[in-house]
Design a protein around this motif. Structure first.
Motif, PDB file in Angstrom:
ATOM      1  N   GLN A 137      -8.991  15.153  -8.976  1.00  0.00           N
ATOM      2  CA  GLN A 137      -9.024  15.057 -10.440  1.00  0.00           C
ATOM      3  C   GLN A 137      -8.205  13.867 -10.921  1.00  0.00           C
ATOM      4  OE1 GLN A 137      -7.689  18.980 -11.529  1.00  0.00           O
ATOM      5  NE2 GLN A 137      -9.527  19.958 -10.714  1.00  0.00           N
ATOM      6  N   GLN A 138      -7.068  13.627 -10.269  1.00  0.00           N
ATOM      7  CA  GLN A 138      -6.234  12.484 -10.645  1.00  0.00           C
ATOM      8  C   GLN A 138      -6.936  11.178 -10.317  1.00  0.00           C
ATOM      9  OE1 GLN A 138      -2.028  12.340  -9.405  1.00  0.00           O
ATOM     10  NE2 GLN A 138      -2.385  10.258  -8.715  1.00  0.00           N
ATOM     11  N   ALA A 139      -7.510  11.082  -9.128  1.00  0.00           N
ATOM     12  CA  ALA A 139      -8.185   9.846  -8.725  1.00  0.00           C
ATOM     13  C   ALA A 139      -9.378   9.555  -9.625  1.00  0.00           C
ATOM     14  CB  ALA A 139      -8.626   9.947  -7.270  1.00  0.00           C
ATOM     15  N   ARG A 140     -10.097  10.597 -10.002  1.00  0.00           N
ATOM     16  CA  ARG A 140     -11.262  10.416 -10.873  1.00  0.00           C
ATOM     17  C   ARG A 140     -10.874   9.769 -12.195  1.00  0.00           C
ATOM     18  NH1 ARG A 140     -13.033  15.521 -14.109  1.00  0.00           N
ATOM     19  NH2 ARG A 140     -10.970  14.940 -14.873  1.00  0.00           N
ATOM     20  N   ASN A 141      -9.704  10.116 -12.728  1.00  0.00           N
ATOM     21  CA  ASN A 141      -9.273   9.631 -14.034  1.00  0.00           C
ATOM     22  C   ASN A 141      -8.546   8.298 -13.996  1.00  0.00           C
ATOM     23  OD1 ASN A 141     -10.284  11.957 -15.283  1.00  0.00           O
ATOM     24  ND2 ASN A 141      -8.396  13.096 -14.916  1.00  0.00           N
ATOM     25  N   THR A 142      -8.495   7.652 -12.834  1.00  0.00           N
ATOM     26  CA  THR A 142      -7.783   6.385 -12.709  1.00  0.00           C
ATOM     27  C   THR A 142      -8.503   5.284 -13.482  1.00  0.00           C
ATOM     28  OG1 THR A 142      -6.993   6.994 -10.511  1.00  0.00           O
ATOM     29  CG2 THR A 142      -6.926   4.662 -11.096  1.00  0.00           C
ATOM     30  N   PRO A 143      -7.783   4.519 -14.320  1.00  0.00           N
ATOM     31  CA  PRO A 143      -8.414   3.397 -15.043  1.00  0.00           C
ATOM     32  C   PRO A 143      -8.945   2.349 -14.072  1.00  0.00           C
ATOM     33  CG  PRO A 143      -6.259   3.940 -15.990  1.00  0.00           C
ATOM     34  CD  PRO A 143      -6.371   4.711 -14.710  1.00  0.00           C
ATOM     35  N   ALA A 144      -9.980   1.645 -14.491  1.00  0.00           N
ATOM     36  CA  ALA A 144     -10.610   0.641 -13.629  1.00  0.00           C
ATOM     37  C   ALA A 144      -9.650  -0.477 -13.261  1.00  0.00           C
ATOM     38  CB  ALA A 144     -11.837   0.070 -14.330  1.00  0.00           C
ATOM     39  N   SER A 145      -8.601  -0.701 -14.066  1.00  0.00           N
ATOM     40  CA  SER A 145      -7.657  -1.787 -13.804  1.00  0.00           C
ATOM     41  C   SER A 145      -6.690  -1.466 -12.663  1.00  0.00           C
ATOM     42  CB  SER A 145      -6.841  -2.075 -15.065  1.00  0.00           C
ATOM     43  OG  SER A 145      -6.117  -0.907 -15.482  1.00  0.00           O
ATOM     44  N   GLN A 146      -6.631  -0.220 -12.219  1.00  0.00           N
ATOM     45  CA  GLN A 146      -5.692   0.172 -11.170  1.00  0.00           C
ATOM     46  C   GLN A 146      -6.386   0.248  -9.811  1.00  0.00           C
ATOM     47  OE1 GLN A 146      -3.408   3.660 -12.177  1.00  0.00           O
ATOM     48  NE2 GLN A 146      -3.002   2.964 -14.261  1.00  0.00           N
ATOM     49  N   ASN A 147      -5.625  -0.037  -8.766  1.00  0.00           N
ATOM     50  CA  ASN A 147      -6.165  -0.029  -7.410  1.00  0.00           C
ATOM     51  C   ASN A 147      -5.834   1.301  -6.745  1.00  0.00           C
ATOM     52  OD1 ASN A 147      -7.011  -2.733  -7.668  1.00  0.00           O
ATOM     53  ND2 ASN A 147      -4.954  -3.450  -7.144  1.00  0.00           N
ATOM     54  N   VAL A 148      -6.810   2.188  -6.708  1.00  0.00           N
ATOM     55  CA  VAL A 148      -6.603   3.527  -6.150  1.00  0.00           C
ATOM     56  C   VAL A 148      -7.762   3.896  -5.238  1.00  0.00           C
ATOM     57  CG1 VAL A 148      -6.521   5.988  -6.682  1.00  0.00           C
ATOM     58  CG2 VAL A 148      -5.163   4.398  -8.017  1.00  0.00           C
ATOM     59  N   LEU A 149      -7.421   4.423  -4.076  1.00  0.00           N
ATOM     60  CA  LEU A 149      -8.389   5.063  -3.197  1.00  0.00           C
ATOM     61  C   LEU A 149      -7.948   6.495  -2.968  1.00  0.00           C
ATOM     62  CD1 LEU A 149      -8.981   2.382  -0.398  1.00  0.00           C
ATOM     63  CD2 LEU A 149     -10.548   3.004  -2.242  1.00  0.00           C
ATOM     64  N   MET A 150      -8.882   7.376  -2.705  1.00  0.00           N
ATOM     65  CA  MET A 150      -8.561   8.746  -2.313  1.00  0.00           C
ATOM     66  C   MET A 150      -9.049   8.959  -0.891  1.00  0.00           C
ATOM     67  SD  MET A 150      -9.710  12.428  -3.923  1.00  0.00           S
ATOM     68  CE  MET A 150     -11.456  12.124  -3.661  1.00  0.00           C
ATOM     69  N   VAL A 200       0.864  -1.181   0.000  1.00  0.00           N
ATOM     70  CA  VAL A 200       0.000   0.000   0.000  1.00  0.00           C
ATOM     71  C   VAL A 200       0.899   1.229   0.000  1.00  0.00           C
ATOM     72  CG1 VAL A 200      -1.751   1.314   1.254  1.00  0.00           C
ATOM     73  CG2 VAL A 200      -1.875  -1.182   1.182  1.00  0.00           C
ATOM     74  N   VAL A 201       0.699   2.097  -0.987  1.00  0.00           N
ATOM     75  CA  VAL A 201       1.551   3.269  -1.177  1.00  0.00           C
ATOM     76  C   VAL A 201       0.713   4.531  -1.005  1.00  0.00           C
ATOM     77  CG1 VAL A 201       3.093   4.484  -2.773  1.00  0.00           C
ATOM     78  CG2 VAL A 201       2.969   1.976  -2.814  1.00  0.00           C
ATOM     79  N   VAL A 202       1.181   5.466  -0.176  1.00  0.00           N
ATOM     80  CA  VAL A 202       0.509   6.763  -0.033  1.00  0.00           C
ATOM     81  C   VAL A 202       1.122   7.733  -1.030  1.00  0.00           C
ATOM     82  CG1 VAL A 202       0.023   8.707   1.503  1.00  0.00           C
ATOM     83  CG2 VAL A 202      -0.015   6.370   2.403  1.00  0.00           C
ATOM     84  N   ASP A 203       0.291   8.247  -1.940  1.00  0.00           N
ATOM     85  CA  ASP A 203       0.735   9.209  -2.946  1.00  0.00           C
ATOM     86  C   ASP A 203       0.260  10.600  -2.558  1.00  0.00           C
ATOM     87  OD1 ASP A 203       1.916   7.271  -4.502  1.00  0.00           O
ATOM     88  OD2 ASP A 203       0.164   6.993  -5.805  1.00  0.00           O
ATOM     89  N   ASN A 204       1.175  11.462  -2.172  1.00  0.00           N
ATOM     90  CA  ASN A 204       0.824  12.844  -1.829  1.00  0.00           C
ATOM     91  C   ASN A 204       0.811  13.691  -3.089  1.00  0.00           C
ATOM     92  OD1 ASN A 204       2.584  11.742   0.693  1.00  0.00           O
ATOM     93  ND2 ASN A 204       0.925  13.045   1.381  1.00  0.00           N
ATOM     94  N   LYS A 205      -0.343  14.290  -3.379  1.00  0.00           N
ATOM     95  CA  LYS A 205      -0.517  15.135  -4.556  1.00  0.00           C
ATOM     96  C   LYS A 205      -1.064  16.490  -4.116  1.00  0.00           C
ATOM     97  CE  LYS A 205       0.591  11.795  -7.396  1.00  0.00           C
ATOM     98  NZ  LYS A 205       1.849  11.835  -8.167  1.00  0.00           N
ATOM     99  N   PRO A 206      -0.249  17.295  -3.413  1.00  0.00           N
ATOM    100  CA  PRO A 206      -0.752  18.580  -2.917  1.00  0.00           C
ATOM    101  C   PRO A 206      -1.000  19.564  -4.052  1.00  0.00           C
ATOM    102  CG  PRO A 206       1.608  18.385  -2.524  1.00  0.00           C
ATOM    103  CD  PRO A 206       1.157  17.062  -3.041  1.00  0.00           C
ATOM    104  N   GLY A 207      -1.905  20.492  -3.785  1.00  0.00           N
ATOM    105  CA  GLY A 207      -2.204  21.529  -4.759  1.00  0.00           C
ATOM    106  C   GLY A 207      -3.682  21.774  -4.883  1.00  0.00           C
ATOM    107  N   ALA A 208      -4.035  23.054  -5.008  1.00  0.00           N
ATOM    108  CA  ALA A 208      -5.431  23.462  -5.209  1.00  0.00           C
ATOM    109  C   ALA A 208      -6.336  22.941  -4.102  1.00  0.00           C
ATOM    110  CB  ALA A 208      -5.944  23.020  -6.575  1.00  0.00           C
ATOM    111  N   GLY A 209      -5.828  22.908  -2.879  1.00  0.00           N
ATOM    112  CA  GLY A 209      -6.654  22.504  -1.744  1.00  0.00           C
ATOM    113  C   GLY A 209      -7.174  21.088  -1.806  1.00  0.00           C
ATOM    114  N   GLY A 210      -6.439  20.197  -2.470  1.00  0.00           N
ATOM    115  CA  GLY A 210      -6.859  18.808  -2.579  1.00  0.00           C
ATOM    116  C   GLY A 210      -7.578  18.479  -3.872  1.00  0.00           C
TER     117      GLY A 210
END
Length: 330
Positions: A86-99, A71-81
């Protein structure tokens, strides 16, 4: 065929002696649904070290062992979160991502930013509400008030000085400060800072008389005598500060909390979302997890997907009118 039976029995006996059959019996029929096939990334819209980041790491450390993947924590600061959303929304269904997000990202931003580029209800699925926190109304040690009613009287008598500092414009503390002013019928001038650290410096130094921030940020300074918390926003007294009254106890009919909640992109398969929700719930029931949350000054929450969805619906109903009425423009 009868001649092969003893061989089969002997093979089974050997495997059983080696513990193989026991291990097979211990694996549920739904084992395929219980593990993921690639690392899980938790996207956080803030820099390392902040409250949301701490929550992600506490939960993430426990998730990996249960899911069987890193499990990897990806910090993507900017624009108040919002960049993280926007990045999480565009994640392909094949990838395992939570926000992991807070109300500023999933409630406030969609109401005030015309170019928000994501819709919380369309683009995300709520997974699990994991913690809540109170807001604290604090005063500088230079201000001669010790109770909320005394502060409100001072604000009415000194409207030009009644400035309320918040860690960021458009944040939940910003709108909670406006809620306090509306309930108390006091005109408040909200001053946004670039984070809690400069706000604390100015509050302690007397450059701003009043602040609204999260409890975990200001409580250590209160305990050290560097500022005074007059009221906390929970419906009940905080377990971390049992001697500080709630707003209702202090005479103002007001209660509100903030939260951190895990969301999955809408593209994620339903079975995987349900597995992640169940696993996070297990993590939040763990005694060590709860201790770590409490050590960080945060209240852990154990929640189902249905309870999380209901919480979000009620929260939006409470806050959307406040945000819209404020007329706030980024």
């Amino acid at each position: 065929m009868p001649k092969t039976a003893p061989i089969t029995r002997r093979l089974a006996a050997l495997l059983a002696a080696a513990g193989f059959m026991a291990s097979i019996a211990a694996v549920p029929a739904s084992a395929g649904a219980q593990t993921l096939d690639s690392p899980l990334h938790i996207v956080v819209g803030y820099a390392p070290g902040g409250a949301t980041d701490r929550v992600a790491r506490i939960v993430g450390d426990k998730l990996g062992a249960r899911l069987g993947v890193p499990v990897v924590v990806d910090n993507k600061p900017g624009a108040g979160g919002r960049l993280a959303a926007q990045q999480a929304r565009n994640t392909p269904a094949s990838q395992n991502v939570l926000m992991l997000a807070n109300p500023a990202v999933m409630v406030v931003a969609p109401l005030v930013f015309k170019d928000n580029n994501y819709d919380p209800e369309r683009d995300f699925v709520p997974v699990s509400h994991v913690n809540s926190y109170d807001f604290a109304l604090s005063v500088s040690p230079t201000l001669p008030v010790r109770e909320l009613n005394h502060l409100l009287a001072w604000m009415r008598a000194n409207p030009s000085q009644a400035n309320v500092g918040v860690p960021a414009t458009g944040s939940l503390p910003h709108f909670f400060g406006l809620m306090v002013g509306e309930k108390a019928k006091v005109q408040t001038q909200v001053i946004g800072y670039r984070g809690s650290a400069p706000l604390l410096n100015d509050l302690i130094g007397g450059q701003v008389p009043i602040s609204v921030d999260t409890e975990d940020v200001v409580l250590p300074q209160h305990n050290a005598g560097k500022l005074r918390i007059l009221a906390l926003s929970g419906a009940q007294r905080s377990p971390f500060a049992p001697n500080i009254p709630t707003f209702k106890e202090a005479g103002l009919d007001l209660a509100a909390t903030g939260w951190n909640t895990f969301f999955a992109p809408a593209s994620m398969p339903k079975a995987k979302v349900e597995r992640l929700a169940a696993t996070i719930r297990e993590v939040m029931q763990d005694a060590d997890t709860q201790r770590k949350f409490k050590d960080a000054g945060m209240t852990p929450v154990v929640s189902t997907q249905a309870q999380t969805a209901a919480m979000l619906k009620a929260y939006k109903a409470q806050w959307a009118p406040v945000v819209q009425k404020s007329g706030y423009q980024p």
